[in-house]
Design a protein around this motif. Structure first.
Motif, PDB file in Angstrom:
ATOM      1  N   ALA A  23       0.828  -1.213   0.000  1.00 17.99           N
ATOM      2  CA  ALA A  23       0.000   0.000   0.000  1.00 17.99           C
ATOM      3  C   ALA A  23       0.861   1.261   0.000  1.00 17.99           C
ATOM      4  CB  ALA A  23      -0.941   0.000   1.202  1.00 17.99           C
ATOM      5  N   HIS A  24       1.915   1.267   0.793  1.00 16.44           N
ATOM      6  CA  HIS A  24       2.809   2.428   0.841  1.00 16.44           C
ATOM      7  C   HIS A  24       3.485   2.637  -0.516  1.00 16.44           C
ATOM      8  CE1 HIS A  24       5.653   5.355   2.390  1.00 16.44           C
ATOM      9  NE2 HIS A  24       6.623   4.637   1.863  1.00 16.44           N
ATOM     10  N   THR A  27       1.007   4.096  -3.043  1.00 21.02           N
ATOM     11  CA  THR A  27       0.786   5.526  -2.743  1.00 21.02           C
ATOM     12  C   THR A  27       1.947   6.359  -3.261  1.00 21.02           C
ATOM     13  OG1 THR A  27      -0.510   4.972  -0.801  1.00 21.02           O
ATOM     14  CG2 THR A  27       0.411   7.193  -0.895  1.00 21.02           C
ATOM     15  N   ARG A  28       3.165   5.905  -3.012  1.00 20.22           N
ATOM     16  CA  ARG A  28       4.355   6.644  -3.482  1.00 20.22           C
ATOM     17  C   ARG A  28       4.418   6.677  -5.006  1.00 20.22           C
ATOM     18  NH1 ARG A  28       7.800   9.228   0.222  1.00 20.22           N
ATOM     19  NH2 ARG A  28       9.149   9.127  -1.572  1.00 20.22           N
ATOM     20  N   ARG A  30       1.917   6.553  -7.120  1.00 16.95           N
ATOM     21  CA  ARG A  30       0.910   7.489  -7.639  1.00 16.95           C
ATOM     22  C   ARG A  30       1.405   8.922  -7.545  1.00 16.95           C
ATOM     23  NH1 ARG A  30      -4.249   4.491  -5.046  1.00 16.95           N
ATOM     24  NH2 ARG A  30      -4.669   3.139  -6.815  1.00 16.95           N
ATOM     25  N   ALA A  31       2.099   9.256  -6.461  1.00 17.80           N
ATOM     26  CA  ALA A  31       2.632  10.613  -6.302  1.00 17.80           C
ATOM     27  C   ALA A  31       3.795  10.865  -7.259  1.00 17.80           C
ATOM     28  CB  ALA A  31       3.084  10.831  -4.859  1.00 17.80           C
ATOM     29  N   HIS A  52      -1.334  -0.241 -10.486  1.00 13.86           N
ATOM     30  CA  HIS A  52      -2.214   0.789  -9.955  1.00 13.86           C
ATOM     31  C   HIS A  52      -2.144   2.116 -10.694  1.00 13.86           C
ATOM     32  CE1 HIS A  52      -4.427  -1.104  -6.730  1.00 13.86           C
ATOM     33  NE2 HIS A  52      -3.377  -1.888  -6.596  1.00 13.86           N
TER      34      HIS A  52
END
Length: 68
Positions: A23-24, A27-28, A30-31, A52
């Motif tokens: 998950a981390h 998230t990274r 996507r950023a 993702h």
């Protein structure tokens, strides 16, 4: 000396790594929005990260050096 069995390797690569860092990492990613994700053959997080944001995945690692 540590001699992992195939079951242990599978749990580390496909079980605990995505559970603990998936998950981390998504998230990274996507950023960061990478153009390409490079992952080793036994890495389960790399394909998850590539899926993702919808980025291509390329195999890489010590046995597959990346060439420009």
């Amino acid at each position: 000396m540590f001699h992992p069995t195939p079951a242990v390797i599978g749990e580390i690569s496909g079980g605990s790594r995505p559970d603990l860092g998936g998950a981390h990492s998504v998230t990274r990613a996507r950023a960061f929005a990478p153009d390409l994700v490079i992952a080793e053959a036994f890495d389960a997080v790399g394909p998850l990260v590539a899926a993702h944001p919808g980025r291509p995945l390329a195999p890489g690692g010590p046995d597959r050096p990346c060439r420009p």
